[in-house]
Design an enzyme around this catalytic site. Structure first.
Site, PDB file in Angstrom:
ATOM      1  N   TYR A  17      19.840  55.530  37.019  1.00 59.10           N
ATOM      2  CA  TYR A  17      18.383  55.507  37.231  1.00 59.10           C
ATOM      3  C   TYR A  17      17.862  56.900  37.578  1.00 59.10           C
ATOM      4  CZ  TYR A  17      14.071  55.192  39.966  1.00 59.10           C
ATOM      5  OH  TYR A  17      12.814  55.430  40.472  1.00 59.10           O
ATOM      6  N   THR A  70      10.630  60.489  41.675  1.00 61.36           N
ATOM      7  CA  THR A  70      11.212  59.896  42.885  1.00 61.36           C
ATOM      8  C   THR A  70      12.043  60.924  43.655  1.00 61.36           C
ATOM      9  OG1 THR A  70      12.871  58.283  43.615  1.00 61.36           O
ATOM     10  CG2 THR A  70      13.090  59.049  41.368  1.00 61.36           C
ATOM     11  N   ASP A  71      12.183  60.707  44.949  1.00 64.35           N
ATOM     12  CA  ASP A  71      13.053  61.592  45.741  1.00 64.35           C
ATOM     13  C   ASP A  71      14.520  61.460  45.321  1.00 64.35           C
ATOM     14  OD1 ASP A  71      13.533  59.049  46.817  1.00 64.35           O
ATOM     15  OD2 ASP A  71      13.201  59.625  48.905  1.00 64.35           O
ATOM     16  N   GLU A  72      14.849  60.368  44.620  1.00 66.95           N
ATOM     17  CA  GLU A  72      16.257  60.148  44.241  1.00 66.95           C
ATOM     18  C   GLU A  72      16.770  61.210  43.267  1.00 66.95           C
ATOM     19  OE1 GLU A  72      17.482  56.146  43.444  1.00 66.95           O
ATOM     20  OE2 GLU A  72      16.154  55.341  44.962  1.00 66.95           O
ATOM     21  N   LYS A 100      15.355  59.600  35.599  1.00 66.54           N
ATOM     22  CA  LYS A 100      14.099  60.120  36.160  1.00 66.54           C
ATOM     23  C   LYS A 100      14.128  61.650  36.203  1.00 66.54           C
ATOM     24  CE  LYS A 100      11.082  58.014  37.663  1.00 66.54           C
ATOM     25  NZ  LYS A 100       9.864  57.459  36.987  1.00 66.54           N
TER      26      LYS A 100
HETATM   27  P1  NAD Z   1       8.220  48.385  38.953  1.00 66.44           P
HETATM   28  O1  NAD Z   1       9.576  48.095  38.402  1.00 66.44           O
HETATM   29  O2  NAD Z   1       7.636  47.465  39.972  1.00 66.44           O
HETATM   30  O3  NAD Z   1       7.157  48.458  37.756  1.00 66.44           O
HETATM   31  C1  NAD Z   1       7.427  49.089  36.548  1.00 66.44           C
HETATM   32  C2  NAD Z   1       6.379  48.627  35.523  1.00 66.44           C
HETATM   33  O4  NAD Z   1       6.605  49.345  34.295  1.00 66.44           O
HETATM   34  C3  NAD Z   1       6.467  47.131  35.189  1.00 66.44           C
HETATM   35  O5  NAD Z   1       5.186  46.554  35.226  1.00 66.44           O
HETATM   36  C4  NAD Z   1       7.031  47.113  33.770  1.00 66.44           C
HETATM   37  O6  NAD Z   1       6.599  46.004  33.002  1.00 66.44           O
HETATM   38  C5  NAD Z   1       6.509  48.425  33.213  1.00 66.44           C
HETATM   39  N1  NAD Z   1       7.325  48.951  32.105  1.00 66.44           N
HETATM   40  C6  NAD Z   1       8.680  49.078  32.065  1.00 66.44           C
HETATM   41  N2  NAD Z   1       9.067  49.580  30.877  1.00 66.44           N
HETATM   42  C7  NAD Z   1       7.934  49.821  30.161  1.00 66.44           C
HETATM   43  C8  NAD Z   1       7.680  50.359  28.880  1.00 66.44           C
HETATM   44  N3  NAD Z   1       8.688  50.759  28.079  1.00 66.44           N
HETATM   45  N4  NAD Z   1       6.405  50.460  28.451  1.00 66.44           N
HETATM   46  C9  NAD Z   1       5.383  50.033  29.247  1.00 66.44           C
HETATM   47  N5  NAD Z   1       5.563  49.510  30.470  1.00 66.44           N
HETATM   48  C10 NAD Z   1       6.822  49.406  30.931  1.00 66.44           C
HETATM   49  O7  NAD Z   1       8.287  49.871  39.477  1.00 66.44           O
HETATM   50  P2  NAD Z   1       7.603  50.544  40.765  1.00 66.44           P
HETATM   51  O8  NAD Z   1       8.457  50.302  41.942  1.00 66.44           O
HETATM   52  O9  NAD Z   1       6.177  50.180  40.796  1.00 66.44           O
HETATM   53  O10 NAD Z   1       7.762  52.091  40.387  1.00 66.44           O
HETATM   54  C11 NAD Z   1       6.752  52.743  39.618  1.00 66.44           C
HETATM   55  C12 NAD Z   1       7.157  54.176  39.389  1.00 66.44           C
HETATM   56  O11 NAD Z   1       7.336  54.832  40.633  1.00 66.44           O
HETATM   57  C13 NAD Z   1       8.479  54.328  38.639  1.00 66.44           C
HETATM   58  O12 NAD Z   1       8.354  55.397  37.738  1.00 66.44           O
HETATM   59  C14 NAD Z   1       9.496  54.643  39.735  1.00 66.44           C
HETATM   60  O13 NAD Z   1      10.536  55.435  39.224  1.00 66.44           O
HETATM   61  C15 NAD Z   1       8.631  55.420  40.709  1.00 66.44           C
HETATM   62  N6  NAD Z   1       9.030  55.341  42.129  1.00 66.44           N
HETATM   63  C16 NAD Z   1       9.160  54.130  42.758  1.00 66.44           C
HETATM   64  C17 NAD Z   1       9.466  54.098  44.124  1.00 66.44           C
HETATM   65  C18 NAD Z   1       9.576  52.795  44.870  1.00 66.44           C
HETATM   66  O14 NAD Z   1       9.930  52.807  46.053  1.00 66.44           O
HETATM   67  N7  NAD Z   1       9.274  51.657  44.275  1.00 66.44           N
HETATM   68  C19 NAD Z   1       9.666  55.292  44.833  1.00 66.44           C
HETATM   69  C20 NAD Z   1       9.552  56.515  44.148  1.00 66.44           C
HETATM   70  C21 NAD Z   1       9.214  56.512  42.801  1.00 66.44           C
HETATM   71  O1  TDX Z   2      20.106  43.460  48.652  1.00 67.43           O
HETATM   72  C1  TDX Z   2      20.092  44.665  48.979  1.00 67.43           C
HETATM   73  N1  TDX Z   2      20.852  45.091  50.022  1.00 67.43           N
HETATM   74  C2  TDX Z   2      20.909  46.385  50.421  1.00 67.43           C
HETATM   75  O2  TDX Z   2      21.623  46.742  51.371  1.00 67.43           O
HETATM   76  C3  TDX Z   2      19.302  45.640  48.264  1.00 67.43           C
HETATM   77  C4  TDX Z   2      18.450  45.228  47.092  1.00 67.43           C
HETATM   78  C5  TDX Z   2      19.354  46.944  48.687  1.00 67.43           C
HETATM   79  N2  TDX Z   2      20.145  47.324  49.716  1.00 67.43           N
HETATM   80  C6  TDX Z   2      20.138  48.727  50.153  1.00 67.43           C
HETATM   81  C7  TDX Z   2      20.377  49.762  49.078  1.00 67.43           C
HETATM   82  C8  TDX Z   2      19.553  50.943  49.557  1.00 67.43           C
HETATM   83  O3  TDX Z   2      20.288  51.699  50.495  1.00 67.43           O
HETATM   84  O4  TDX Z   2      18.801  48.988  50.617  1.00 67.43           O
HETATM   85  C9  TDX Z   2      18.365  50.309  50.272  1.00 67.43           C
HETATM   86  C10 TDX Z   2      17.107  50.220  49.422  1.00 67.43           C
HETATM   87  O5  TDX Z   2      17.484  49.648  48.178  1.00 67.43           O
HETATM   88  P1  TDX Z   2      16.411  49.416  46.999  1.00 67.43           P
HETATM   89  O6  TDX Z   2      15.277  48.586  47.514  1.00 67.43           O
HETATM   90  O7  TDX Z   2      17.162  48.937  45.794  1.00 67.43           O
HETATM   91  O8  TDX Z   2      15.827  50.887  46.813  1.00 67.43           O
HETATM   92  P2  TDX Z   2      16.498  52.289  46.432  1.00 67.43           P
HETATM   93  O9  TDX Z   2      17.786  52.107  45.745  1.00 67.43           O
HETATM   94  O10 TDX Z   2      16.481  53.147  47.675  1.00 67.43           O
HETATM   95  O11 TDX Z   2      15.429  52.828  45.355  1.00 67.43           O
HETATM   96  C11 TDX Z   2      13.994  52.650  45.572  1.00 67.43           C
HETATM   97  O12 TDX Z   2      13.399  53.829  46.049  1.00 67.43           O
HETATM   98  C12 TDX Z   2      13.310  54.918  45.174  1.00 67.43           C
HETATM   99  C13 TDX Z   2      13.312  52.220  44.281  1.00 67.43           C
HETATM  100  O13 TDX Z   2      13.918  51.031  43.786  1.00 67.43           O
HETATM  101  C14 TDX Z   2      13.338  53.306  43.250  1.00 67.43           C
HETATM  102  O14 TDX Z   2      12.595  52.920  42.092  1.00 67.43           O
HETATM  103  C15 TDX Z   2      12.701  54.543  43.848  1.00 67.43           C
HETATM  104  O15 TDX Z   2      12.792  55.623  42.960  1.00 67.43           O
END
Ligand code: NAD
Ligand code: TDX
Length: 316
Positions: A150, A125-127, A154
């Site tokens: 988190y 992730t960019d985080e 990562k």
């Molecule tokens: P998500 O939370 O929707 O899904 C995570 C999945 O992993 C779930 O289905 C969960 O059951 C499974 N899981 C959790 N722990 C596990 C374990 N120990 N063994 C097997 N399965 C397990 O997450 P997402 O938003 O789809 O993110 C997927 C990946 O992308 C993550 O690695 C996250 O860090 C990365 N990522 C997400 C975002 C975003 O905006 N959502 C952005 C950048 C990177």
């Molecule tokens: O209720 C809310 N109100 C609010 O202001 C929530 C849930 C979030 N926020 C803000 C926090 C952040 O600035 O919105 C922004 C986005 O929040 P999230 O959806 O929780 O995302 P973020 O924390 O940016 O992280 C997401 O992007 C990077 C994913 O959850 C991560 O898994 C990924 O790595």
């Protein structure tokens, strides 16, 4: 390719499985997911009849199980999406983040090394780069400065992945994308949370002053990028994937109010997230130059489709 996708019942993993089965009809995909609160098998509705797709419920920390799956399905590639992914949960209870994101990734790397797999993709992730001020973007050379439990977990996983490349020669590539949006995201995250709360008549809670900025990327653009890295990415390299779409949280929530025809009076400013990262913006020029990737989804159109998808889910 015979690919083990972990976390494929989650948001991005399920969209990625759909992408692979649609675009690479000869590929076999095994989805290993333990089904935490974030995993949802309905995310794979319509996929389960495909004979090239197999689901296995299990934990990525279970080396025996992963070894068995690698042998049984002649796996050549692992794409590791499995993670605890929500920043707010990591602030309240970080242990599970270390267990899955760090120890789980280590277990997968170990099995991949032993079995001499041809490719390992770590979905990061960019985080991991921390937060930006008003100017600048993250490049692959930006220092890792994670600010939440988190993102620290990562970044740790990324360091292990790098070490397995440097020490054991495992062919690892890491993708670091910005915030994804699109269908099938868990309603704890900003976009689905705001849409579902808007539809059910609740308040729209914005943390702090709402001026924090995220760089929004359509999930299928990310899946296409990951697929390119999996097939053509260089070993030991990191690829940033960004949406070129910076929006403040205020802009996003106001957009939903206008699209859903509800009053902005429903917005409530609530206590800020601890350590809340100010701004993310990703420089994707490396993947554009090396692999010919470009984000394709126009933001307002993608957001419109996303809203319609959640509205349809809400009504069904
Ligand atoms: P998500 O939370 O929707 O899904 C995570 C999945 O992993 C779930 O289905 C969960 O059951 C499974 N899981 C959790 N722990 C596990 C374990 N120990 N063994 C097997 N399965 C397990 O997450 P997402 O938003 O789809 O993110 C997927 C990946 O992308 C993550 O690695 C996250 O860090 C990365 N990522 C997400 C975002 C975003 O905006 N959502 C952005 C950048 C990177
Ligand atoms: O209720 C809310 N109100 C609010 O202001 C929530 C849930 C979030 N926020 C803000 C926090 C952040 O600035 O919105 C922004 C986005 O929040 P999230 O959806 O929780 O995302 P973020 O924390 O940016 O992280 C997401 O992007 C990077 C994913 O959850 C991560 O898994 C990924 O790595």
């Amino acid at each position: 390719m015979n690919t083990l996708v972990t976390g494929g019942a989650g948001f991005i993993g399920s969209n990625f499985i759909r992408y692979i089965l649609k675009h690479h009809k000869e590929d076999r995909v095994v989805n290993l997911d333990v089904l935490t609160y974030a995993g949802n098998l309905h995310n794979l509705d319509g996929v389960t009849d495909n004979t090239n797709y197999h689901f296995v419920q299990g934990n990525i920390r279970n080396r025996e199980l992963v070894r068995h799956l690698v042998a049984e399905y002649q796996i050549d590639t692992i794409v590791n999406f499995a993670a605890e992914s929500h920043v707010d949960r990591s602030i309240k209870a970080p242990d599970a983040f270390v267990e899955t994101n760090v120890e789980g990734t280590l277990a997968l790397l170990d099995v991949a090394k032993e079995a001499r797999l041809s490719k390992f993709i770590q979905i990061s992730t960019d985080e991991v780069y921390g937060a930006l001020g008003k100017a600048g973007t993250f490049t692959e050379e930006s220092p890792l400065q994670p600010n939440s439990p988190y993102s620290a977990s990562k970044a740790s996983a990324d360091m292990l992945a790098r070490a397995y490349f440097k020490t054991y020669g495992l062919d690892v590539s890491i993708t670091r994308s910005s915030n994804n949006y699109g269908p099938r995201q868990h309603p704890e995250k900003l976009i689905p949370r705001m849409i579902t709360r808007a539809l059910s008549g609740e308040t729209l809670p914005i943390y702090g002053n709402g001026k924090n900025v995220r760089d929004w990327l359509y999930v299928m653009d990310n899946c296409r990028a990951i697929d390119l890295v999996m097939r053509h990415g260089r070993a030991g390299e990191v690829y940033n994937i960004g949406g070129h779409n910076e929006r403040s949280n205020n802009e996003i929530v106001r957009l939903f109010c206008s699209k859903l025809g509800i009053s902005e009076d429903r917005i409530k400013y609530v206590a800020d997230r601890l350590g809340h990262d100010w701004r993310y913006a990703v420089d994707s020029s490396k993947i554009e130059r090396e692999l010919g990737w470009q984000s394709q989804q126009e933001f307002l159109m993608g957001m419109e489709q996303t809203i319609q998808w959640y509205v349809a889910q809400y009504r069904s």
